[in-house]
Design an enzyme around this catalytic site. Structure first.
Site, PDB file in Angstrom:
ATOM      1  N   THR B  48     -16.191 -86.082   1.010  1.00  0.00           N
ATOM      2  CA  THR B  48     -15.066 -87.009   0.911  1.00  0.00           C
ATOM      3  C   THR B  48     -13.844 -86.301   0.338  1.00  0.00           C
ATOM      4  OG1 THR B  48     -16.574 -88.866   0.661  1.00  0.00           O
ATOM      5  CG2 THR B  48     -14.323 -89.195  -0.116  1.00  0.00           C
ATOM      6  N   LYS B 171     -26.630 -87.713  -3.234  1.00  0.00           N
ATOM      7  CA  LYS B 171     -25.394 -87.646  -3.996  1.00  0.00           C
ATOM      8  C   LYS B 171     -24.994 -89.077  -4.292  1.00  0.00           C
ATOM      9  CE  LYS B 171     -20.567 -86.428  -4.095  1.00  0.00           C
ATOM     10  NZ  LYS B 171     -19.343 -85.989  -3.420  1.00  0.00           N
TER      11      LYS B 171
END
Lengths: 301, 301
Positions: B48, B171
């Site tokens: 991201t 994650k």
């Protein structure tokens, strides 16, 4: 009356799949032909209902080319081409133009949330300026409940001002009639298309341009009746009955997960259970829901 | 102690851009080398923070290949490969494997919202079974505030049970320590990696496996201090100071729009303002914010 550049009933066509999850191009193009026969002005393929963002760019190009090869005219097709990455949106849109399809429905980049209007303007501007094709006509796509990216009136106004011959309409799928009214009031001549079936009649009465909806996969004839005669008081009963029929189909599809249910209902309508397959992360209805749906489907008007 | 298959400090590396918005591969690979020199065990590129979903598949492959060509070892790289469409996720993951990179961070398909655990399980299963490579190690990616797709404990449990040698970690970027604790308790040996910097120290103390965070672009040395010595009471003061430094950088980056600010801060650290460019829909900080940031950056510990 304002003059819209994109008008009519467009089907947010579903995309049937083969058993291996690849697009069933034969079944798809036959469906598109049927939608046009039933009254659609065009097919807005590869939208949310069409599971476009579950297909690769290669698959998307193949689906559009199959429709053309089946004899559907380029000006009857309005594919979705907006994806998360600007280069991919450019490539899909250029592909459409390369095969003569000049009108596209374009999602904003939808991975990052809470992005600014400046950022969304910059993204759309980058796409349009990179493509640099005067033929291009873009229908913006406002579906914040799925994309997570609302398109605000100030953003839309900036895009129309910057690209008046390119940014010509919007598919508003948020289901908020007040937003549609605000769009009509703010941007005369900008084609507001209903993305939610129940709002077709009020939108047309208010000066809207048409619709791109999921229920058109099932009741295109009724959508066409509403579109054609919404403003004719002598046909109000017929129009109201058509809108009520649309709403009944919509209500049933939304009583399960909508997109797989639309597909299952197309399968029920056409006697082909292969239609019921969606691609993950969407899932086919359970056998129990499918059986329940079949009973209720048979009772629809 | 449980034995994790993925451990350490990984940088969610940012991706610098040229003036034409293309990835600046030279600046990027130099940054990756610096991150490793500063203490990162590896680089989790194309996440991201790395704006992966703003790049085309071609660009993503080019960024990964540039890192390898610059001499970074395949086992030091952990790219993001999860996108909206299963075929694209398969293709990106296969590409990583084809160049010897076996560990990837994989978002779920993120266009449709409110999808079922069955649908997400089916999507991940389809991807893993299509790739069919025993070398593959998948780190699931839970970042619901961006993706819109939370990964629930029951879903994760099903994936671990079905693919115990492939689905080896997560994650967790949601910033909810209770969720991390629940993951640790439910799935011994499953590598829980902090996606939010402030949670690194408590996560390591609780038995977590490491981190993949944005602030590592700036203070990798401090992250490494926390990771290495979190459980050593004789170094508690040093560890606490390192975590406090991490938190100070994080706090500053989050006082503007995070990702452009991380990029601007990398530019301030390295004296190269070209770093400040993001790709739309993300936007560079305004000149005023950039000036304000520079003053505050100079005051950081």
């Amino acid at each position: 009356m304002t003059i819209h550049r994109i008008t009519g009933v467009y089907s947010a066509a579903t995309t049937p799949l083969n058993a291996d999850d690849s697009p069933d191009l034969g079944l798809f193009t036959a469906h598109c032909q049927r939608l046009l026969d039933e009254g659609c002005h065009g097919v807005a393929l590869l939208g949310t209902t069409g599971e476009a963002n579950s297909f690769s760019s290669t698959e998307r190009r193949g689906i559009l080319e199959a429709a053309l090869k089946a004899g559907i005219a380029p000006d009857q097709l309005m594919p979705g081409t907006g994806v998360a990455a600007i280069p991919d949106t450019v490539e899909l849109t250029r592909h459409a133009l390369s095969v003569g399809v000049t009108r596209v429905v374009m999602l904003p980049p939808f991975y990052y949330k809470g992005v600014s209007d400046d950022g969304l303007f910059s993204a759309y501007a980058r796409i349009i300026e990179t493509i640099a094709d005067d033929r291009l006509r873009v229908v913006l796509y406002h579906i914040p409940q799925v994309s997570g990216i609302p398109l605000t009136l100030p953003l839309i106004g900036r895009l129309i001002a910057a690209f008046p011959d390119t940014v010509v309409g919007i598919k508003d799928s948020a289901g908020d009639f007040a937003n549609m009214q605000a769009l009509l009031a703010a941007f005369p001549g900008f084609s507001v298309l209903a993305g939610a079936d129940p709002l077709l009649l009020p939108l047309i009465k208010a000066g809207g341009a048409g619709c791109i909806t999921a229920t058109s996969n099932l009741v295109a004839d009724s959508l066409r009746t509403v579109y054609d005669h919404a403003s004719d008081p002598t046909r109000a009963a017929e129009v109201d009955a058509a809108q009520a029929r649309i709403n009944a189909y919509r209500s049933l599809s939304n009583s399960y997960v909508q997109i797989p249910t639309i597909k299952a209902m197309v399968g029920l309508k056409n006697g082909n259970s292969a239609w019921a397959r969606p691609r993950p992360p969407l899932m086919a209805l359970s056998a129990a829901d499918q059986a329940d749906l079949a009973v209720k489907f048979a009772q629809l008007p």
